[in-house]
Motif scaffolding. Structure first.
Motif, PDB file in Angstrom:
ATOM      1  N   UNK A  23       0.821  -1.207   0.000  1.00 24.40           N
ATOM      2  CA  UNK A  23       0.000   0.000   0.000  1.00 24.40           C
ATOM      3  C   UNK A  23       0.855   1.257   0.000  1.00 24.40           C
ATOM      4  N   UNK A  24       2.037   1.173   0.573  1.00 26.19           N
ATOM      5  CA  UNK A  24       2.896   2.337   0.741  1.00 26.19           C
ATOM      6  C   UNK A  24       4.237   2.150   0.055  1.00 26.19           C
ATOM      7  N   UNK A  25       4.846   3.259  -0.339  1.00 31.57           N
ATOM      8  CA  UNK A  25       6.227   3.241  -0.824  1.00 31.57           C
ATOM      9  C   UNK A  25       7.137   3.569   0.346  1.00 31.57           C
ATOM     10  N   UNK A  26       8.157   2.724   0.553  1.00 31.14           N
ATOM     11  CA  UNK A  26       8.931   2.754   1.802  1.00 31.14           C
ATOM     12  C   UNK A  26      10.417   2.738   1.514  1.00 31.14           C
ATOM     13  N   UNK A  70       8.547   0.140  -3.842  1.00 28.87           N
ATOM     14  CA  UNK A  70       7.720   1.025  -4.659  1.00 28.87           C
ATOM     15  C   UNK A  70       6.324   0.422  -4.680  1.00 28.87           C
ATOM     16  N   UNK A  71       5.385   1.065  -4.005  1.00 27.82           N
ATOM     17  CA  UNK A  71       4.089   0.464  -3.756  1.00 27.82           C
ATOM     18  C   UNK A  71       2.959   0.961  -4.631  1.00 27.82           C
ATOM     19  N   UNK A  72       1.734   0.779  -4.116  1.00 27.07           N
ATOM     20  CA  UNK A  72       0.507   1.005  -4.885  1.00 27.07           C
ATOM     21  C   UNK A  72       0.449   2.409  -5.466  1.00 27.07           C
ATOM     22  N   UNK A  73       0.943   3.411  -4.739  1.00 30.54           N
ATOM     23  CA  UNK A  73       0.857   4.776  -5.235  1.00 30.54           C
ATOM     24  C   UNK A  73       1.664   4.964  -6.522  1.00 30.54           C
ATOM     25  N   UNK A  74       2.786   4.231  -6.654  1.00 32.86           N
ATOM     26  CA  UNK A  74       3.565   4.282  -7.896  1.00 32.86           C
ATOM     27  C   UNK A  74       2.784   3.649  -9.042  1.00 32.86           C
ATOM     28  N   UNK A 110      -5.998  -1.622  -0.711  1.00 33.66           N
ATOM     29  CA  UNK A 110      -4.942  -1.152  -1.616  1.00 33.66           C
ATOM     30  C   UNK A 110      -4.335  -2.243  -2.494  1.00 33.66           C
ATOM     31  N   UNK A 111      -4.968  -3.402  -2.610  1.00 36.65           N
ATOM     32  CA  UNK A 111      -4.402  -4.504  -3.384  1.00 36.65           C
ATOM     33  C   UNK A 111      -5.070  -4.592  -4.751  1.00 36.65           C
ATOM     34  N   UNK A 112      -4.452  -5.376  -5.640  1.00 37.40           N
ATOM     35  CA  UNK A 112      -5.083  -5.707  -6.912  1.00 37.40           C
ATOM     36  C   UNK A 112      -5.153  -7.222  -7.026  1.00 37.40           C
ATOM     37  N   UNK A 113      -6.184  -7.704  -7.710  1.00 38.70           N
ATOM     38  CA  UNK A 113      -6.389  -9.149  -7.819  1.00 38.70           C
ATOM     39  C   UNK A 113      -6.928  -9.482  -9.198  1.00 38.70           C
ATOM     40  N   UNK A 114      -6.914 -10.775  -9.519  1.00 35.94           N
ATOM     41  CA  UNK A 114      -7.400 -11.244 -10.810  1.00 35.94           C
ATOM     42  C   UNK A 114      -8.140 -12.570 -10.595  1.00 35.94           C
ATOM     43  N   UNK A 115      -9.172 -12.805 -11.404  1.00 36.99           N
ATOM     44  CA  UNK A 115      -9.899 -14.072 -11.314  1.00 36.99           C
ATOM     45  C   UNK A 115      -9.109 -15.138 -12.070  1.00 36.99           C
TER      46      UNK A 115
END
Length: 301
Positions: free
Chosen positions: A65-68, A142-146, A185-190
């Motif tokens: 979720x975050x870039x750290x 480099x997280x979701x915001x990127x 904040x995640x992405x998924x696929x079937x």
């Protein structure tokens, strides 16, 4: 997923010229094209530098979720540190860690610069992401915001990762396109999954995690009892004694791929499992989080 993460806003400035020139494939020129770091874990990871000239290893992590920026001896001179608390939740280890805000921070990818004013920095040991290590095996997540700002294309054969403008049309250059499901904040696929012991094909909602090498399936009740866990147990707590399920996975029109999935507890995840680069690296692939699309092609070997 139960939201326990303070949302971040990332503003990225891209210093680049000539980005609209067409490539041989009809795509615009990428903002950056970088060589993948290859190791036994196989995540999407590259070498770069900060504007201070400090070498950094960057992990592109679709499940973050975050870039750290992780604090350790090699990163102490990077960026202007702010004394503002920012708590980050790590669902895989079920840990909420006190980080700090990092003021304007610029990474260099080749000749191009990527600037953010809302990354965070802090400890790495307490995350539980690097068990048994004396130092982390990457410096930056480099997280979701990127991913909200860039379309990312990965070619495992050529060992390249390229960053394109979000909204780039890849449909003419890949074999199939499927919709990404937003589990903010995640992405998924079937995904269609057939386990060897049952031979039944089931549709599963699988989180896409480019920072994780393996493939996970979350345990049912009988498997939880065998793991001596319950549904709220963090996946990391059962990874050491995970069950193994020989399975086949397929997405969209692509051929099914054999993988030995690890069966672990579900924790706070709202999905059926996790697909990491052990599966993704069987294909050339690109994803555009803002447009919610995943593209796949068979590798030309």
């Amino acid at each position: 997923m139960h939201q326990r993460i303070v949302s971040a806003f990332l503003s990225i400035l891209v210093a680049v010229s000539g980005t609209q020139s067409a490539s041989a494939l009809g795509l615009p020129k990428p903002f950056a094209s970088m060589k993948l770091m290859r190791d036994i874990r196989g995540p999407v990871k590259v070498r770069t530098r900060s504007t201070e000239g400090v070498p950094l290893r960057v992990l592109f992590d679709t499940a973050a979720a975050n870039s750290i920026l992780f604090d350790h001896a090699g990163t102490m001179g990077v960026g202007r540190r702010l004394e503002k608390d920012y708590y980050v939740y790590f669902p895989f280890t079920d840990k909420l860690i006190d980080f700090r805000l990092l003021d304007w921070f610029t990474l260099r990818f080749g000749d191009h610069e990527f600037t953010s004013n809302n990354w965070v920095y802090g400890p790495w040991k307490s995350t539980g992401l690097f068990p048994g290590r004396e130092a982390p095996n990457y410096d930056i997540i480099a997280g979701r915001d990127v991913f909200a700002n860039f379309a990312i294309a990965v070619n495992p054969d050529k060992q390249r990762v390229s960053l394109f403008p979000s909204g780039t049309n890849f449909s003419g250059t890949y074999d199939t396109m499927v919709d990404l499901i937003d589990l903010n904040p995640l992405i998924a696929v079937r995904t269609k999954v057939r386990r060897a012991e049952s031979l039944e094909i089931e549709e599963k909602l699988m989180i896409i995690d480019t920072g994780f090498h393996g493939v996970l399936l979350f345990a049912n009740q009988a498997e939880l009892e065998e793991l001596q866990a319950d549904e709220t147990t963090a996946p990391a707590d059962t990874l050491g004694n995970a069950l193994i399920a020989k399975s086949q996975f397929s997405i969209g029109a692509m051929h099914a791929v054999d993988h030995a999935a690890l069966i672990v507890s579900k924790g706070t995840f709202e999905a059926d499992g996790v697909i990491g680069t052990a599966f993704l690296n069987d294909f050339s692939y690109a994803f555009d989080v803002a447009e919610r699309k995943l593209y796949l092609s068979a590798l030309k070997r």
